[in-house]
Design a protein around this motif. Structure first.
Motif, PDB file in Angstrom:
ATOM      1  N   ASN A 158      -3.165   1.656   7.622  1.00  0.00           N
ATOM      2  CA  ASN A 158      -1.716   1.529   7.477  1.00  0.00           C
ATOM      3  C   ASN A 158      -1.005   1.658   8.823  1.00  0.00           C
ATOM      4  N   SER A 173       0.827  -1.206   0.000  1.00  0.00           N
ATOM      5  CA  SER A 173       0.000   0.000   0.000  1.00  0.00           C
ATOM      6  C   SER A 173       0.859   1.254   0.000  1.00  0.00           C
ATOM      7  N   ALA A 186      -6.883   5.439   3.906  1.00  0.00           N
ATOM      8  CA  ALA A 186      -5.942   4.327   4.064  1.00  0.00           C
ATOM      9  C   ALA A 186      -5.012   4.486   5.256  1.00  0.00           C
ATOM     10  N   ILE A 231      -5.862  -1.099  -0.913  1.00  0.00           N
ATOM     11  CA  ILE A 231      -5.567  -0.028   0.051  1.00  0.00           C
ATOM     12  C   ILE A 231      -4.678   1.031  -0.593  1.00  0.00           C
ATOM     13  N   GLY A 232      -3.782   0.605  -1.475  1.00  0.00           N
ATOM     14  CA  GLY A 232      -2.924   1.568  -2.158  1.00  0.00           C
ATOM     15  C   GLY A 232      -3.665   2.486  -3.092  1.00  0.00           C
TER      16      GLY A 232
END
Length: 267
Positions: A203, A75, A199, A191-192
């Motif tokens: 993260n 991500s 996000a 998620i990236g």
């Protein structure tokens, strides 16, 4: 006197933490395991539970470590400005490194020749040890000696379906690592592509899990000399010194390959 004892204990503890994974300590642990097995086989066999506990602890950390590391790092890579260029470079590097590792392993195995010159009895014993160690879970098993068992070939469709998880929680409970890996890669890509504000909380949580698993692994390594001593002692007490001599060739081949890979990566 009390303060002196505390300082001495602290120095001994610091020395243990610093040297527990060093090569001389590992070699001394192996020798100590052989000595314990030859002098007191019953006591050596009774220490097998230490090895079981250590392996269970490592397996406990392995899956969350892999998931958090893959999702978090992927991500982060996708959120970078040069993600496309880095992604192509990473894929190419992975493919080339895997190919180089395979060729290197084959070359070392041909040069060292592990398993050559061993008697049928030793090969049978080694095969039994491998079978006993891998009899649980979904890991691949193979015989070191004797006829190979035939199995029905999988079609490309079956192969693809076997790595796509229909239920990630079921895959986790069964220890199906490849399915968990596919889920982690897809989840990390998603998620990236999310906005940074959405996000970031996930993260941060994944970073905490990743760092915690890494710290646990370091802590577990502090007990490696004791575990290795118990492992060798149980092996020698159960099967004798023959299988240990037989495994020496495999360990030399494995160690040589790892050292070459590390040397190349540091260049």
């Amino acid at each position: 006197p009390t303060a002196t004892k505390v300082k001495t204990m602290n120095r001994m503890l610091d020395l243990w933490l610093a040297k527990s994974s060093s090569l001389p300590v590992i070699l001394m642990s192996i020798v100590a395991g052989v000595v314990i097995a030859l002098s007191s086989p019953g006591y050596a066999k009774a220490q097998s539970f230490i090895v079981d506990i250590y392996i269970n602890l490592l397996m406990m950390v392995a899956v969350p470590f892999m998931i958090s590391a893959l999702i978090f790092n992927l991500s982060q890579l996708m959120h970078s400005e040069d993600s496309s260029r880095f992604f192509k470079f990473a894929v190419g590097l992975i493919v080339l490194s895997k190919l180089a590792a395979v060729l290197l392993a084959i070359g070392v195995a041909v040069a060292v020749g592990p398993g050559q010159g061993l008697s049928d009895t030793t090969l049978d014993t080694l095969g039994q040890l491998v079978d006993d160690d891998l009899k649980s879970g979904n890991r691949v098993e193979m015989a070191l000696h004797g006829p190979l068992s035939s199995s029905e070939a999988m079609t490309p469709k079956d192969t693809i379906l076997s790595i796509i998880p229909s239920n990630i929680f079921a895959a986790l409970s069964r220890g199906e690592t490849l399915k968990v890996l596919i889920f982690s890669l897809l989840f990390g890509l998603v998620i990236g592509r999310l906005p940074q504000t959405s996000a970031q909380p996930l993260n941060d949580a994944l970073r905490g899990v990743y760092q915690s698993c890494l710290k646990l692994t370091v802590w577990f390594n502090y007990g490696l000399p004791v575990v290795l001593m118990a492992m060798v002692a149980n092996l020698v007490a159960t099967s004798g010194i023959g299988p240990l001599r037989g495994m020496l060739g495999f360990l030399v081949a494995l160690g040589s390959t790892c050292l070459m890979i590390v040397a190349v990566s540091l260049m």
